[in-house]
Enzyme design. Structure first.
Site, PDB file in Angstrom:
ATOM      1  N   SER A   1      25.263  11.887  -7.469  1.00 29.79           N
ATOM      2  CA  SER A   1      25.218  12.583  -6.173  1.00 29.79           C
ATOM      3  C   SER A   1      24.067  13.581  -6.148  1.00 29.79           C
ATOM      4  O   SER A   1      23.440  13.792  -5.105  1.00 29.79           O
ATOM      5  CB  SER A   1      26.544  13.273  -5.876  1.00 29.79           C
TER       6      SER A   1
ATOM      7  N   ASP B   1      23.135  19.881 -12.122  1.00 31.55           N
ATOM      8  CA  ASP B   1      22.784  18.465 -11.912  1.00 31.55           C
ATOM      9  C   ASP B   1      21.545  18.331 -11.033  1.00 31.55           C
ATOM     10  O   ASP B   1      20.623  17.562 -11.345  1.00 31.55           O
ATOM     11  CB  ASP B   1      23.953  17.703 -11.262  1.00 31.55           C
TER      12      ASP B   1
HETATM   13  C1  MEV Z   1      29.096  17.815 -13.555  1.00 31.27           C
HETATM   14  O1  MEV Z   1      28.010  16.969 -13.890  1.00 31.27           O
HETATM   15  C2  MEV Z   1      29.024  19.064 -14.368  1.00 31.27           C
HETATM   16  C3  MEV Z   1      30.153  20.043 -14.106  1.00 31.27           C
HETATM   17  O2  MEV Z   1      29.918  21.172 -14.974  1.00 31.27           O
HETATM   18  C4  MEV Z   1      30.180  20.510 -12.665  1.00 31.27           C
HETATM   19  C5  MEV Z   1      29.003  21.408 -12.294  1.00 31.27           C
HETATM   20  O3  MEV Z   1      28.286  21.921 -13.160  1.00 31.27           O
HETATM   21  O4  MEV Z   1      28.834  21.614 -11.077  1.00 31.27           O
HETATM   22  C6  MEV Z   1      31.510  19.463 -14.445  1.00 31.27           C
END
Ligand code: MEV
Length: 396
Positions: free
Chosen positions: A146, A204
């Site tokens: 995403s 991300d």
């Molecule tokens: C998702 O790839 C990583 C999490 O730490 C969520 C985030 O950092 O927003 C689970």
């Protein structure tokens, strides 16, 4: 507004350490993956806006005139803002989504509408265009699909609206934006991520924008000076998850048991810092002992993540199977299924790696060796893309 088609791509990511803890202000170490999302933006003058997502079968067309009527709140120039609940409701109506549109297909449409209306608001009239996005990344697997989607949308819309220049020069097949343009792309992509995930940390979209390997904490991005030359086996358990729901699991556990859960987050922070230190040493003079430390860190973090409530039987199985081959694994991303990473030490012989892959495949998992530290969001000359990508984008 541009007159020619624009082609953009952005990578997925793997989090080495710090997922979930990063939502609570701790350090995460993340690397860009050599699996990418590709976007083609075709300007038009037909009074329509089209969104085509071949991976999920979504095909939508809106009249620009209708979008223009949607409400002035998106069209007022100003700072980058987080969508209000009222704006989200209006977008849902426009997207024609059911009340409970919490699935990733519906959220991808909402994120597109939000970014289109917000980024293009400075144009005299909203532009007519068609956007196709196709990805090599599985969705809901913890690989940042995403974020790569939001980064591609932000980069393409900002470029099409001439908020940032197209960096592709004559004779170049691919190019990247300057730092200040990447910062703007990243800010908008973060808003797209918020539409999809609610309260993401931003790691991300940061790694998808900048690429390479980076340390992320509370919005502060520091590229690792020498990206680690690690070999990793990436395994998709095929168990889908919702990042939003898993982030909520950790938050509620933290609220329920603050004295138990807060120290786990602090310990994960220390694991990330120790990993960063070891990677730094390895860049200067790699030694077998470094891998032993990395393996211990992986094991400890995997146990912490399970204690936070984001483990899954499939991930336990993945860890057991790789451990039977002397290898160490942890989940990557949100957990609850999704993907895991296994560290491949340089002393491993090819047959050992093949046997591990075979054992994982016979559990029904997909696994592949990856190269990490891929380039961040990029713009491409149409003919430089591989034929399968060109075909997936509907021919160029
Ligand atoms: C998702 O790839 C990583 C999490 O730490 C969520 C985030 O950092 O927003 C689970």
């Amino acid at each position: 507004m541009l007159s020619e088609a624009l082609l953009v791509s952005a990578p997925g990511k793997v989090i080495l350490h710090g997922e979930h803890a990063v939502v609570h202000g701790k350090v995460a170490l993340a690397v860009a993956l050599n699996l990418r999302t590709f976007l083609r933006l075709q300007p038009h003058s037909n009074g329509k806006v089209g969104l085509n997502l071949p991976n999920t079968g979504i095909k939508r067309v809106w009249d620009v005139a209708r979008l223009q009527l949607l409400g002035t709140s998106f069209l007022e120039p100003g700072d980058i803002t987080t969508p209000t609940p009222e704006q989200v409701e209006k977008l849902k109506e426009m997207a024609d989504l059911p009340e409970d549109s919490a699935n990733h297909k519906g959220l991808a449409v909402l994120a597109f509408l939000y970014l289109y209306l917000s980024i293009c608001r400075k144009q005299r009239a909203l532009p007519s265009l068609d956007i196709t996005v196709w990805s090599e990344l599985p969705t809901g697997a913890g690989l940042g699909s995403s974020a790569a989607y939001s980064v591609c949308l932000a980069a393409a819309l900002l470029t099409a609206c001439e908020e940032i220049p197209n960096p592709l020069r004559d004779g170049e097949s691919t190019s990247r934006w300057a730092t200040e343009d990447l910062e703007l792309i990243n800010k908008w992509a973060f808003q797209g991520e918020r539409m999809i995930h609610g309260n993401p940390s931003g790691v991300d979209n940061a790694v998808s924008t900048w690429g390479g390997a980076l340390r992320y904490q509370g919005g502060k991005i520091s590229p690792l000076k020498r990206p680690p030359a690690l070999k990793i086996l990436l395994t998709n358990t095929g168990v889908p998850h919702s990042t939003k729901a898993l982030v909520a699991v950790v938050r509620s556990r933290l609220l329920k048991f603050p004295e138990i859960v807060a120290p786990l987050l602090t310990s994960i922070d220390a694991i990330s810092l120790e990993c960063e230190r070891v990677l730094g040493e390895m860049a200067a003079a790699p030694a077998p002992e470094h891998y032993l430390v990395l393996e211990e860190l992986i094991d400890m973090n995997q146990h912490h993540l399970s204690a936070l409530g984001v483990g899954h039987a499939s991930l336990d199985q993945l860890c057991r199977v790789t451990m039977a081959h002397g290898l160490h694994s942890k989940l990557t991303g949100a957990g609850g299924g999704g993907c895991g990473i296994t560290l491949l030490r340089p002393d491993l012989e090819l047959p050992d790696v093949e046997a591990t892959k075979q054992a994982l495949t016979s559990c029904g998992f997909d696994c592949w060796e990856t190269s990490i530290s891929a380039p961040g969001v990029s713009v491409h000359l149409a003919t430089s893309l591989d034929t399968p990508v060109q075909q997936a984008l509907g021919g160029l």
